[in-house]
Write a protein that holds these residues in place. Structure first.
Motif, PDB file in Angstrom:
ATOM      1  N   PHE A  70      -7.501  14.926  -2.779  1.00 35.92           N
ATOM      2  CA  PHE A  70      -8.314  14.499  -3.912  1.00 35.92           C
ATOM      3  C   PHE A  70      -9.501  15.409  -4.133  1.00 35.92           C
ATOM      4  CE2 PHE A  70      -6.842  10.728  -5.982  1.00 35.92           C
ATOM      5  CZ  PHE A  70      -5.873  10.255  -5.131  1.00 35.92           C
ATOM      6  N   ARG A  71     -10.025  15.969  -3.067  1.00 39.10           N
ATOM      7  CA  ARG A  71     -11.182  16.847  -3.232  1.00 39.10           C
ATOM      8  C   ARG A  71     -10.795  18.089  -4.022  1.00 39.10           C
ATOM      9  NH1 ARG A  71     -12.697  20.015   1.980  1.00 39.10           N
ATOM     10  NH2 ARG A  71     -10.663  20.799   1.408  1.00 39.10           N
TER      11      ARG A  71
ATOM     12  N   TYR B 239       1.596   9.133 -15.236  1.00 42.21           N
ATOM     13  CA  TYR B 239       0.155   9.315 -15.348  1.00 42.21           C
ATOM     14  C   TYR B 239      -0.397  10.352 -14.387  1.00 42.21           C
ATOM     15  CZ  TYR B 239       1.131   5.444 -12.200  1.00 42.21           C
ATOM     16  OH  TYR B 239       1.700   4.622 -11.274  1.00 42.21           O
ATOM     17  N   LEU B 240       0.447  10.912 -13.510  1.00 43.48           N
ATOM     18  CA  LEU B 240      -0.051  11.971 -12.655  1.00 43.48           C
ATOM     19  C   LEU B 240       0.087  13.329 -13.315  1.00 43.48           C
ATOM     20  CD1 LEU B 240       1.101  10.986  -9.116  1.00 43.48           C
ATOM     21  CD2 LEU B 240      -1.063  10.661 -10.221  1.00 43.48           C
TER      22      LEU B 240
ATOM     23  N   ALA C  91     -12.349   8.584  -2.871  1.00 46.92           N
ATOM     24  CA  ALA C  91     -12.197   9.852  -2.173  1.00 46.92           C
ATOM     25  C   ALA C  91     -13.563  10.510  -1.985  1.00 46.92           C
ATOM     26  CB  ALA C  91     -11.255  10.761  -2.949  1.00 46.92           C
TER      27      ALA C  91
ATOM     28  N   THR D  71      -5.888  -3.767  -2.445  1.00 49.87           N
ATOM     29  CA  THR D  71      -5.196  -2.749  -3.229  1.00 49.87           C
ATOM     30  C   THR D  71      -4.398  -3.442  -4.308  1.00 49.87           C
ATOM     31  OG1 THR D  71      -3.259  -2.808  -1.798  1.00 49.87           O
ATOM     32  CG2 THR D  71      -4.943  -1.205  -1.277  1.00 49.87           C
TER      33      THR D  71
ATOM     34  N   PRO E 190       0.793  -1.226   0.000  1.00 46.46           N
ATOM     35  CA  PRO E 190       0.000   0.000   0.000  1.00 46.46           C
ATOM     36  C   PRO E 190       0.817   1.264   0.000  1.00 46.46           C
ATOM     37  CG  PRO E 190      -0.062  -1.042   2.148  1.00 46.46           C
ATOM     38  CD  PRO E 190       0.610  -2.001   1.233  1.00 46.46           C
TER      39      PRO E 190
ATOM     40  N   ARG F 294      -8.306  18.361  -6.023  1.00 43.88           N
ATOM     41  CA  ARG F 294      -7.915  17.979  -7.376  1.00 43.88           C
ATOM     42  C   ARG F 294      -9.126  17.838  -8.277  1.00 43.88           C
ATOM     43  NH1 ARG F 294      -6.971  12.711  -9.359  1.00 43.88           N
ATOM     44  NH2 ARG F 294      -5.756  12.769 -11.265  1.00 43.88           N
ATOM     45  N   GLU F 295     -10.285  17.494  -7.699  1.00 39.92           N
ATOM     46  CA  GLU F 295     -11.480  17.326  -8.527  1.00 39.92           C
ATOM     47  C   GLU F 295     -11.843  18.606  -9.252  1.00 39.92           C
ATOM     48  OE1 GLU F 295     -13.389  14.699  -9.260  1.00 39.92           O
ATOM     49  OE2 GLU F 295     -12.072  13.361  -8.170  1.00 39.92           O
TER      50      GLU F 295
ATOM     51  N   CYS G 199      -2.405   4.157 -14.222  1.00 39.06           N
ATOM     52  CA  CYS G 199      -3.314   5.302 -14.207  1.00 39.06           C
ATOM     53  C   CYS G 199      -4.685   4.966 -13.642  1.00 39.06           C
ATOM     54  CB  CYS G 199      -3.498   5.865 -15.608  1.00 39.06           C
ATOM     55  SG  CYS G 199      -2.355   5.220 -16.811  1.00 39.06           S
TER      56      CYS G 199
ATOM     57  N   GLY H 125      -3.747  -1.545  -7.355  1.00 39.91           N
ATOM     58  CA  GLY H 125      -3.647  -0.476  -8.328  1.00 39.91           C
ATOM     59  C   GLY H 125      -2.300  -0.522  -8.984  1.00 39.91           C
ATOM     60  N   LEU H 126      -2.275  -0.551 -10.296  1.00 36.09           N
ATOM     61  CA  LEU H 126      -1.018  -0.691 -10.998  1.00 36.09           C
ATOM     62  C   LEU H 126      -0.595   0.622 -11.641  1.00 36.09           C
ATOM     63  CD1 LEU H 126      -1.876  -4.100 -12.613  1.00 36.09           C
ATOM     64  CD2 LEU H 126      -0.152  -3.715 -10.910  1.00 36.09           C
TER      65      LEU H 126
ATOM     66  N   THR I 185      -1.182  11.550  -0.857  1.00 37.46           N
ATOM     67  CA  THR I 185      -0.586  10.251  -0.520  1.00 37.46           C
ATOM     68  C   THR I 185       0.518  10.395   0.514  1.00 37.46           C
ATOM     69  OG1 THR I 185       0.773  10.492  -2.488  1.00 37.46           O
ATOM     70  CG2 THR I 185      -1.165   9.103  -2.664  1.00 37.46           C
TER      71      THR I 185
ATOM     72  N   GLY J  85       2.953   2.471  -6.024  1.00 36.25           N
ATOM     73  CA  GLY J  85       2.979   1.769  -7.288  1.00 36.25           C
ATOM     74  C   GLY J  85       3.678   0.436  -7.101  1.00 36.25           C
ATOM     75  N   VAL J  86       4.032  -0.174  -8.214  1.00 39.91           N
ATOM     76  CA  VAL J  86       4.578  -1.511  -8.121  1.00 39.91           C
ATOM     77  C   VAL J  86       6.093  -1.450  -8.060  1.00 39.91           C
ATOM     78  CG1 VAL J  86       2.682  -2.791  -9.050  1.00 39.91           C
ATOM     79  CG2 VAL J  86       4.169  -1.619 -10.587  1.00 39.91           C
TER      80      VAL J  86
ATOM     81  N   ILE K  16      -8.177  12.733   1.686  1.00 41.59           N
ATOM     82  CA  ILE K  16      -9.478  13.215   1.243  1.00 41.59           C
ATOM     83  C   ILE K  16      -9.357  14.648   0.753  1.00 41.59           C
ATOM     84  CG2 ILE K  16     -11.833  13.605   1.979  1.00 41.59           C
ATOM     85  CD1 ILE K  16     -11.117  10.718   1.892  1.00 41.59           C
TER      86      ILE K  16
ATOM     87  N   ALA L  56      -4.798  -3.901   2.424  1.00 38.88           N
ATOM     88  CA  ALA L  56      -3.578  -4.261   1.720  1.00 38.88           C
ATOM     89  C   ALA L  56      -3.340  -5.756   1.757  1.00 38.88           C
ATOM     90  CB  ALA L  56      -2.391  -3.543   2.348  1.00 38.88           C
TER      91      ALA L  56
ATOM     92  N   ILE M 135      -2.053  15.382  -5.473  1.00 40.60           N
ATOM     93  CA  ILE M 135      -2.053  13.934  -5.221  1.00 40.60           C
ATOM     94  C   ILE M 135      -0.854  13.571  -4.364  1.00 40.60           C
ATOM     95  CG2 ILE M 135      -1.841  11.669  -6.202  1.00 40.60           C
ATOM     96  CD1 ILE M 135      -3.314  12.276  -8.401  1.00 40.60           C
TER      97      ILE M 135
END
Lengths: 188, 477, 161
Positions: free
Chosen positions: B218-219, B155-156, C46, C31, B103, B221-222, C36, C33-34, B203, B107-108, B215, C61, B199
């Motif tokens: 993201f709010r 992608y951000l 959110a 979770t 988490p 950012r909307e 975009c 998520g990879l 995070t 990302g990976v 929260i 997780a 973002i």
């Protein structure tokens, strides 16, 4: 795109006899000129783009690479930006390894290009000079198959370890799956 | 759209599900194989292939005396703040695997941590879990389609990727972009910077423990995403900035939308600064954590806010300006210590400076074309196609074959929210690039992780990684 | 309905529906998520498009504690064994939503590096198209999954009912 060759002049443009040495024109930028002096075989080109930094390129041979890159670092190019590779396929030498460096103190970029032949794709690693070249050279090995001698850990980085082949080479197909439509009995 | 491969002589060599055949006599045992730590030789793994499919393979952490990359991992290849441990007791060390499904790794990303209690002695990042073959895909897409590919790298901040690609292509073409298109590009990329930093702060706060930051970020950012959707049609991955200009003009009433964004984001930033900046828990978790010295930043190629927090005063928007950004006044915030707190402060201030740029673009938006007139590069307006045969032909050629860029090689860089994003584009005169290499900032950041994380405790790994803001789409492409 | 075939008893049919109802009303996503699509998944969770009203705001997780895996993003060849391992570690009953074009079919990246659709690796219940699908599309996909569970169309043998 305008390109001015500021390195050795073409032989047929001078009147001198072939045996005499052709006077070398150094790059007009003082830092690059000082850098070019001890390296007579390095070809410098540059052009002024529409936006961004002036693009200076130095084409070196494999044997001179380490010495030249050390000199570049001493000349003030302290920031490492990029190592990538290009596969020209029908050109000799086949590959180009492109090293991109930045000098924050002089606000200057320099691109160093090395030609690497296809039948012997090895070149010296610059990671002892620029520590940041480590991952980039691993990626070039992984995707293009150019071996960097002296690299401490040359293993695959973006592909699974057991992958065979080097996908970014031009003779490796993109690997797409053809679209199959329902009911059709031949692949498109 | 046909996807003809570059050269059909070789076939794709994807790994199959059969276990690979062993070496000639299969006698290479694990210790022997590790000693020959040269290039990974496929076929020397244990026979139970499926069960070991998520093992580290060649990326495993070897014992210290056998690890050839130890110097680099410990970060003593560069002038560093690393303190060498005098006594190394092998038995007390534990190797912990963090990721790729985790988490808090943003990302990976997979990290191998060698722990001594809770202190980290060695870190090895393993990437490639999001490798999409974008550089290979780019060789099969025309220049107008190329934006759809590169926009999904980071992608951000997709508009920054598109801008870099468009600038590189325009450099090869030699076209001039009208001032309104340049101003629109700056408007959109600076808004994208704010959205990306929002973002990031969401995070980052969540990873530190301030869960409500997720929260709030993201709010806010909307509001920006609603504006993007109004202008480009999509919330993310817009394919809006294309070679020749932008895809469409700004809609009516965009100034009111931007004013709305100022209200929401501006007051939001004040709130977050109040919430976090003097919070003792936050300060404890971020001060002095994950220090990156300026020499390390330059040696590893770390640029952007992570380097500026260390004191490296370099911003591409000031040093090598592009797309008319030199007409706008803004400051570049600098940090002093290079720790997580400084990276946080630098990014919060960058959001305010981006708001300042957006305000100036709003006030000085020039009228005119939103894309260049050159019909060989940008398509004609739709209603002209009914009237003019030439417009129809241009449209047809552009969308089937695409325009051809003259042969050449160019490197263009922009300042993305993570650092220097550059594209090295090689063209041999065709309608598709011969080679596109994206120099992405997060790749350098992930490479520099060992120098920041050694000698920190495990919770500091989370805080440091969150503050650096790596995007794995950027890293793996 | 499948429930009636296996359980002609009225009492057990109602219990079956009740169990399905509880399963849908607090599905916890794992979770995964990879790329975009993960950002759009986070945006769905959110405040603006709130997933918590469907009982799903808790993204666990640990796969042991999750019952829904939303594969959000492009699955590369290197990540495929990890996906399978995480899926195997989830306890029954479990469902999979393939979010986005890349997860459903490989998307625009029809090349060597991506698995062309996660249904090559794990069984998928609902495909959500889009690149990336907006939060409303993802919510529609989740609600579709809930409908499918309620209708009993998804039956995996759990040994109990």
């Amino acid at each position: 795109m305008t390109e001015e060759t500021t390195a050795q002049e073409e032989p047929q443009e001078t009147d001198e006899a072939a045996e005499e040495t052709i006077p070398r024109v150094l790059p007009d930028d003082p830092i690059l000129a000082r850098l070019a002096e001890p390296f007579p075989n390095v070809v410098f080109t540059s052009f002024e783009p529409l936006a961004g930094a002036r693009q200076d390129t130095a084409i070196v041979s494999r044997g001179e690479l380490i010495a030249f890159v050390e000199a570049v670092k001493d000349a003030g190019f302290e920031t490492f930006i990029d190592v990538c590779s290009v596969d020209h396929l029908n050109r000799k030498p086949r590959y180009d390894v492109v090293i991109n460096l930045l000098s924050m103190q002089h606000t200057k970029r320099l691109i160093v290009k090395v030609g690497v032949p296809g039948d012997d794709p090895t070149v010296q690693s610059i990671s002892p000079i620029y520590a940041g070249a480590n991952f980039y050279e691993r990626e070039v090995w992984d995707l293009m198959g150019i071996v960097f001698e002296g690299h401490p850990d040359l293993t695959r980085i973006v592909l699974p370890d057991e992958w065979e082949g080097h996908p970014l080479r031009k003779d490796y197909s993109v690997g797409s799956v053809p679209v199959q439509f329902k009911g059709s009995h031949k692949s498109s | 759209m046909s996807d003809t491969p570059n050269n059909t002589e070789g076939d794709a060599q994807a790994p199959t599900l059969e276990p690979p055949t062993g070496s000639a006599d299969g006698s290479l045992d694990a210790a022997e194989r590790r000693r020959v730590h040269d290039i990974w030789v496929a076929g020397t793994e244990e026979p139970d292939w499926i069960a070991n499919a998520t093992d580290e393979g060649a990326q495993e952490l070897l014992p210290r005396d056998m690890d050839p990359a130890l110097q680099i991992q410990r970060g003593i290849a560069v002038d560093d703040d690393f303190v060498d441990e005098p006594i190394v007791v092998e038995d007390e060390r534990q190797i912990l695997n963090m990721g790729p499904q985790h988490p808090a790794t943003h990302g990976v990303l997979r990290l191998h941590l060698e722990l001594d209690g809770e202190t980290i002695r060695r870190v090895k990042p393993i990437i490639g879990y999001l490798h999409t073959g974008m550089e290979k895909t780019a060789e099969n897409l025309t220049y107008m389609q190329g934006g759809t590919n590169v926009t999904r790298m980071d992608y951000l901040s997709p508009l920054n990727n598109e801008l870099c690609y468009a600038l590189a292509v325009e450099q090869l073409l030699g076209v001039e972009i009208p001032p309104r298109a340049q101003a629109i590009r700056i408007l959109m990329t600076e808004l994208n910077r704010i959205a990306s930093h929002l973002i990031w702060v969401a995070t980052f706060g969540m990873d530190i423990g301030a869960l409500s930051m997720m929260i709030y970020g993201f709010r806010d950012r909307e509001a920006i995403l609603a504006f993007f959707e109004k202008v480009t049609g999509l919330r993310m991955n817009h394919n809006y900035i294309r070679p020749g200009g932008v895809a469409a003009d700004l809609p009516e009433g965009w100034e009111e939308d931007i004013d709305g964004i100022f209200d929401i984001v501006g007051s939001g930033l004040d709130d977050y600064v109040d919430l976090l900046n003097r919070n003792p828990i936050f300060l404890d978790r971020t001060r002095g954590v994950g220090v990156l010295t300026p020499e390390e930043a330059q040696a590893y190629g770390v640029t952007g806010p992570a380097a500026r927090a260390s004191g490296v005063n370099f911003d591409l928007r000031k040093a090598f300006p592009y797309s008319g950004i030199e007409q706008y006044e803004f400051d570049v915030p600098l940090g002093k210590h290079g720790d997580t707190l400084d990276r946080y402060l630098v990014r919060m201030e960058e959001m305010r400076q981006s708001l300042r740029i957006v305000q100036q673009v709003l006030e000085t938006m020039p009228p005119g074309d939103y894309r260049t007139d050159d019909r060989k590069v940008t398509p004609p307006p739709r209603k002209r196609i009914d009237e003019s045969m030439e417009a129809l032909i241009h449209h047809f050629k552009l969308f089937t074959e695409g325009f051809k860029a003259p042969a050449g090689e160019v490197y263009q860089a922009v300042e993305s929210p993570r650092g220097e994003l550059g594209m090295h584009l090689v063209s041999k005169g065709g309608s598709k690039p011969w080679r596109l290499h994206a120099r992405t900032p997060s790749f350098a950041i992930v490479q520099a992780l060992p120098v920041m994380l050694t000698d920190q405790i495990v919770p500091d790994v989370i805080a440091t990684l969150a503050s650096l803001d790596p995007v794995l789409g950027d890293v793996d492409r | 309905m499948a429930g009636e075939v296996h359980n002609p008893n009225f009492l057990l049919t109602t219990l079956d529906k009740g169990v399905s109802w509880t399963r849908t009303r607090s599905m916890w996503p794992a979770t995964f998520g990879l790329a975009c699509c993960a950002i759009e998944m986070m945006a769905t969770g959110a405040a603006h498009h709130d997933l918590a009203r469907f009982g799903m705001e808790v993204f666990r997780a640990s796969p042991r504690q999750a019952d829904l895996m939303v594969v959000a993003g492009r699955l590369s060849q290197k990540m495929a064994p990890v996906l399978r391992q995480v899926y195997d570690q989830m306890a029954e009953p479990k469902w999979v939503i393939s979010m986005g074009a890349c997860a459903s079919t490989g998307g625009m990246f029809n090349n060597y590096a991506l698995v062309q659709g996660v249904d090559e690796i794990v069984p998928v219940d609902v495909y959500v198209p889009g690149c990336p699908p907006g939060p409303q599309s993802l919510m529609h996909g989740i609600l579709t999954l809930q409908d499918k569970i309620m209708a009993g169309e998804i039956r995996r043998s759990t040994g109990l009912l």
